[in-house]
Enzyme design. Structure first.
Site: not given
Ligand code: ADP
Length: 777
Positions: A354-355, A357-358, A361, A677, A720
């Site tokens: 996924g993108p 910040g979702v 990790t 697309s 999208k």
């Molecule tokens: P990724 O690994 O997908 O790039 P991260 O795990 O670093 O993203 O997430 C970034 C921040 O957003 C973290 O501090 C995380 O706790 C928070 N976060 C993202 N999604 C959620 C969620 N569904 N619920 C609570 N916090 C989230």
């Protein structure tokens, strides 16, 4: 004897003396000297060379140049970079300056040729020649600078004067000495002088040699001492007298016993320990063995953490720490449920895609918490060397184990949750393919005996739970992909972001800053304001940063105003974060000809991608500009062909290609990752521009088109749609084949957006245009 005077250009030589019969090359850079050479080349290539008394002087006066020099023949000239030339000359005759006839623009002098006197006393001459030869032989032996072959050539020289000159030219002497030799016209005198100089030089060389020998013996002695000391050390070690070594060995033995190592590992360790005993503590080999032993003893060969198999508790932990992410949570709970029944279940290998910040990790960290496993994270971004995964062989200097072994050391248990971050950002080059090494790590058939080059032992990874993350699946090699279970984690809607912020991000910030939560209170509209106008992302990473910034500023504000509480409103947000960075209400409010909003899916989530087409007089050229990838360019070509083939159907002059150029431009946005697309978008824009029909401004579309006009399915529908919604669109046209994906679109968005399904391009075109035909331009 009659005096013979010759007029010749002159070059004063710096730090060199040239003798008759000597061949020499030197570089000429001074302007005057260059002109002198030029003149010489025009007049028989003869030049007079005399040394200057002081090499440093740039423009020597008459009295600063020796009177005696050599008439030379210029053999060759080579142009060097800059204004310098290299001149190859051969000495011909001694000569004496009688009169300087010109100083500018270069020196010119009348010189008198000097002939060697004819010798009458042959015996004296022969005696001198023999002595000189003997001493020259000695000189060659001592100095190592002159090749002994010269001696053979010398045998063929009959003329004593020439004999002396040839030897003189080979000696390394001070300038004055050489000049002295040059100025000796009397051949007896010349030979005597040469003999004296040779004897003197040989003596000096002899002394130099002696000094050299002394220094060498001194060095030899210190080497001998070192060698003896080493021997003593070795003897001490043989006798077991090296206390420190003994203590060290004992400590290692204790550790080995305590570590309860598997049989093969134990044998290897004991073998290395024995080697350490024999090499001694201070040798470099000892250092290598010690590092190796430490590495093996740090690996958790037998330590495990006890899994939490309580499904309910695990679910609670997951829910507590993350909003949404249902697929991931369900999968973990399933795993636990099955594991509590069967003892020998291997860890699944999940790949969260996924993108940024979702929460990929951070959910992995949560899973570790929920399962009560240790957590290690390793980023694969930019890893291009197989050795980074699998380690270097020990034969390398400075060899180290690979990252997997290091990760296991950090994990401190045999069954950790091992996160391999950014698996799609791995590269491969001549240093080997890290992906193939990873295959072995992730393959449950093979990973019970993973072999690291440095360790040279089988490491059992079968109890490790691997989770990998990626932004996109495109760059992950197929065999790797086959071993993983893909779980898509898509971007969030405003509402979801709002809940994540309210429930998780804000309190997380308070915890991180060690603050009491009641002090700063966010109003709902303030949170929405931050989401809508200060962030533009699929995930919540910059949202988290903005919230942190607001909290920091709010606290500073509070302290300055002596308050102990603050309620953050929309106005506060504006004050703290400055002018709005993004505004989403930006979809064009006007229906336009030739402009169509496409929907794109990039590695960073969804995006809208406007496509513009303009038609002008020309010769049927199709021009493409903007952020178009190669696949999209092909897609544009195909679209063009489709429009030509079906022009009549859309009330376009079928001959348009004869006198009209078409220009397609995609002004902004990243290159979409699902490639072509944008087929429907481009055809719609072309039909609109050619037929002069306005396209609805509140409409966005996605889909690829075949040459027969069939609309093909696309990827990333949810991303999208969210992006289109963010951009203020209320109707989307999507391929009929994507109907099944509609359920993935959040209800809150679906309620506010009309979805039109298209099977053929006609379905798209029927819905894209404003009804009335536009005739006014
Ligand atoms: P990724 O690994 O997908 O790039 P991260 O795990 O670093 O993203 O997430 C970034 C921040 O957003 C973290 O501090 C995380 O706790 C928070 N976060 C993202 N999604 C959620 C969620 N569904 N619920 C609570 N916090 C989230």
């Amino acid at each position: 004897m009659e005096k013979e005077l010759i007029l010749l250009p002159l070059i004063p030589l710096r730090g060199i003396t040239i003798f008759p019969y000597m061949v020499l090359h030197f570089d000429v850079g001074r302007k005057k000297s260059l002109l002198a050479v030029e003149e010489a080349m025009l007049n028989g290539q003869k030049i007079f060379l005399a040394s200057q008394k002081e090499a440093k002087i740039e423009e020597p006066e008459e009295n600063e140049i020796f009177n005696i020099g050599t008439i030379c023949n210029i053999k060759q000239i080579l142009k060097l970079p800059g204004d310098t030339i290299r001149v190859l000359v051969e000495g011909e005759n001694r000569a004496k300056i009688v009169n300087y006839s010109q100083k500018e623009p270069f020196l010119k002098a009348e010189v008198e040729m000097l002939q060697d006197e004819i010798l009458d006393d042959e015996t004296r001459c022969e005696a001198l020649i023999r002595s000189v030869k003997e001493d020259f032989e000695e000189y060659i032996r001592l100095s190592n600078n002159v090749s002994a072959e010269i001696l053979v050539n010398l045998d063929e020289v009959d003329d004593p004067g020439r004999f002396a000159d040839i030897i003189s030219s080979y000696l390394i002497l001070k300038e004055e000495k050489k000049q002295e030799l040059l100025e000796a016209f009397d051949v007896y005198e010349r030979l005597e002088k040469l003999l004296l100089i040779l004897k003197n030089e040989n003596e000096i060389l002899n002394i130099e040699k002696k000094i050299g020998l002394k220094v060498k013996t001194k060095i030899d002695k210190s080497q001998k001492d070192y060698f003896l000391r080493e021997q003593i050390k070795a003897i001490q070690e043989e006798l077991g007298e090296d206390d420190e070594n003994k203590k060290e060995i004992q400590e290692y033995s204790k550790k080995i016993k305590k570590a309860k190592l598997p049989k093969e590992v134990k044998e290897k360790v004991l073998y290395e320990l024995n080697r350490l005993k024999n090499t001694g503590s201070y040798s470099s080999e000892g250092g290598v063995i010690r590092t190796y032993l430490d590495c093996i003893l740090d690996i958790p060969w037998n330590k495990r953490t006890k899994d939490n198999l309580d499904v309910k508790k695990a679910r609670e932990t997951l829910e507590d720490e993350h909003y949404g992410l249902h697929d991931v949570k369900d999968r973990i709970v399933e795993y636990l449920a099955v594991k509590s029944m069967s003892k020998s279940l291997k860890g699944p290998i999940l790949c969260l895609v996924g993108p940024p910040g979702v929460g990929k990790t951070s959910i992995a960290r949560s899973i570790a918490n929920a399962l009560n496993r240790n957590f290690v994270r390793m980023s694969l971004g930019g890893v291009r060397d197989e050795a980074e995964i699998r380690g270097h062989r020990k034969t390398y200097v400075g060899a180290i184990p690979g990252r997997i072994v290091n990760g296991m050391k950090k994990a401190k248990s045999k069954n950790p949750l091992f996160l391999l971050d950014e698996i799609d950002k791995m590269n491969s080059d001549f240093r080997g393919d890290p992906a193939s090494a990873l295959l072995e790590v992730l393959d449950s058939e093979q990973n019970s005996s993973f072999r690291d080059h440095y360790l040279e032992l089988d490491l059992d990874l079968s109890e490790v739970m691997f989770i990998t993350t990626a932004n996109s699946l495109d760059t992950i090699p197929r065999p790797l992909l086959d071993r993983m279970e893909i779980i898509e984690v898509s971007g969030y809607t405003y509402e979801e972001k709002f809940h994540i912020a309210k429930r998780y991000l804000i309190s997380k910030q308070f915890k991180e800053h060690d603050l009491e939560e009641e002090k700063v209170n966010f109003s709902d509209s303030a949170i929405y304001k931050i989401i809508e106008n200060y962030t533009r992302e699929s995930g919540v990473r910059s949202l988290e940063r903005r919230i942190a910034a607001v909290i920091r500023k709010a606290i500073a504000d509070m302290l300055q105003k002596d308050r102990d509480k603050i309620s953050i409103t929309v106005n506060h947000v504006k004050k703290y974060l400055g002018p709005e960075i993004f505004s989403y209400d930006k979809a064009d409010k006007q229906d336009k000809v030739g402009v169509v909003m496409g929907m794109a899916w990039t590695g960073y989530g969804g995006d809208t991608l406007p496509v513009e087409v303009s038609v002008m007089h020309g010769k049927g050229k199709l021009q493409l500009t903007g952020q178009l990838g190669d696949v999209m360019k092909e897609s544009a070509q195909a679209g063009y062909s489709y429009v030509r083939a079906n022009a009549q159907k859309y009330e376009i002059n079928p001959e348009f290609y004869k006198d009209k150029d078409i220009h397609i431009h995609a002004p902004e946005g990243a290159v979409p990752k699902d490639g072509p697309s944008a087929g429907v978008t481009m055809i719609t824009a072309m039909v609109s521009a050619l037929g002069n029909r306005k396209v609805k401004h509140n409409l966005a579309m996605t889909g690829e088109v075949t040459l027969t006009g069939r609309v093909l399915p696309i990827g990333g529908l949810k991303e999208k749609t969210l992006a289109a919604f963010r951009a203020g669109i209320d109707t989307i046209i999507i391929p009929k084949a994507n109907e099944k994906d509609i359920r993935k679109i959040p209800k809150s968005v679906l309620n506010k957006i009309d979805v039109i399904l298209a099977e053929k391009i006609d379905d798209v075109l029927q819905n894209a245009f404003i009804e009335e035909k536009n005739n006014d331009n």
